[in-house]
Design a protein around this motif. Structure first.
Motif, PDB file in Angstrom:
ATOM      1  N   PRO A  28      -0.957 -39.940   1.670  1.00  0.00           N
ATOM      2  CA  PRO A  28      -2.240 -39.351   2.030  1.00  0.00           C
ATOM      3  C   PRO A  28      -2.383 -39.215   3.543  1.00  0.00           C
ATOM      4  O   PRO A  28      -1.860 -40.018   4.302  1.00  0.00           O
ATOM      5  CB  PRO A  28      -3.257 -40.348   1.480  1.00  0.00           C
ATOM      6  N   SER A  29      -3.098 -38.173   3.937  1.00  0.00           N
ATOM      7  CA  SER A  29      -3.375 -37.964   5.344  1.00  0.00           C
ATOM      8  C   SER A  29      -4.451 -38.951   5.779  1.00  0.00           C
ATOM      9  O   SER A  29      -5.368 -39.256   5.024  1.00  0.00           O
ATOM     10  CB  SER A  29      -3.861 -36.537   5.560  1.00  0.00           C
ATOM     11  N   PHE A  32      -8.388 -38.327   5.372  1.00  0.00           N
ATOM     12  CA  PHE A  32      -9.153 -38.576   4.153  1.00  0.00           C
ATOM     13  C   PHE A  32      -9.909 -39.904   4.220  1.00  0.00           C
ATOM     14  O   PHE A  32     -10.842 -40.118   3.461  1.00  0.00           O
ATOM     15  CB  PHE A  32      -8.248 -38.529   2.923  1.00  0.00           C
ATOM     16  N   THR A 102      -6.071 -29.877   4.236  1.00  0.00           N
ATOM     17  CA  THR A 102      -5.927 -31.059   5.094  1.00  0.00           C
ATOM     18  C   THR A 102      -6.208 -30.696   6.549  1.00  0.00           C
ATOM     19  O   THR A 102      -6.884 -31.439   7.261  1.00  0.00           O
ATOM     20  CB  THR A 102      -4.526 -31.676   4.945  1.00  0.00           C
ATOM     21  N   THR A 106      -9.295 -32.061   8.828  1.00  0.00           N
ATOM     22  CA  THR A 106      -9.046 -32.623  10.167  1.00  0.00           C
ATOM     23  C   THR A 106      -9.929 -31.932  11.193  1.00  0.00           C
ATOM     24  O   THR A 106     -10.530 -32.582  12.056  1.00  0.00           O
ATOM     25  CB  THR A 106      -7.559 -32.475  10.541  1.00  0.00           C
TER      26      THR A 106
END
Length: 196
Positions: A28-29, A32, A102, A106
């Protein structure tokens, strides 16, 4: 080449296996973790509205379409600045123009971190405060809150305007409301996490 009890090690690294590649894709980034699940869902819905063709990327064509539906004709400079605002800056490959979810999340996180909520709230109310008194007519607020942006229903407006911050003359004291809001947020941030 060096032999160890775990096998032989060579001076060169082998290419990553399919398994390690798929694991890397599933990581996962960190973005999140900045938002609550409900907020992420709202951002996902906004992203889906902008992603007109539903391919998971907001491209120049998607932006042109959404601007057109709003009656706006964006300039080349505007389009380039929007597409280049993605994390990582300017795009080296001109065919790689687009923003995935994503990246979008961001970008939203970066912009939200720049906002000072208290100052923004004060400035928003000051637009309606012609005499710079720290209060605004409830009638005027009701009109704007019911007709512009994320429209509020009567029940939501009553909760905001029929409380201790509205005087008998029908004025909402927004400066006091923002002060109390700030104190409540600070108290929430200082509370120890609940035990489970």
């Amino acid at each position: 080449m060096m032999n160890t009890r775990y096998g032989s090690l060579s001076g060169t690294l082998s290419p990553p296996s399919k398994l390690s590649k798929s694991r890397a894709r599933r990581e996962p980034s960190g973005v999140f973790t900045l938002f609550q699940p409900a907020q992420i869902q709202q951002f996902k819905e906004a992203f889906s509205l902008i992603d007109q063709d539903g391919d998971g990327m907001v491209t120049e064509a998607d932006l042109k379409s959404i601007f057109s539906s709003l009656g706006i004709t964006p300039s080349r400079h505007m389009m380039d600045s929007l597409l280049n605002a993605r994390p990582g800056g300017e795009i080296a490959d001109p065919h790689d123009k687009g923003v995935n979810f994503t990246m979008f999340l961001t970008m939203m996180g970066e912009h939200l971190l720049e906002l000072d909520g208290e100052q923004d709230l004060l400035e928003a109310f000051e637009c309606f405060d012609e005499n710079d008194e720290g209060k605004v007519k409830c009638e005027e607020l009701r009109k704007w809150l019911s007709e512009v942006g994320d429209r509020m229903d009567n029940q939501e407006m009553d909760r905001l305007l029929k409380g201790p911050f509205t005087d008998r003359q029908g004025y909402f004291n927004y400066r006091e409301w923002v002060k109390v809001l700030r104190v409540n947020v600070e108290e929430e941030e200082q509370k120890p996490p609940a035990k489970r």
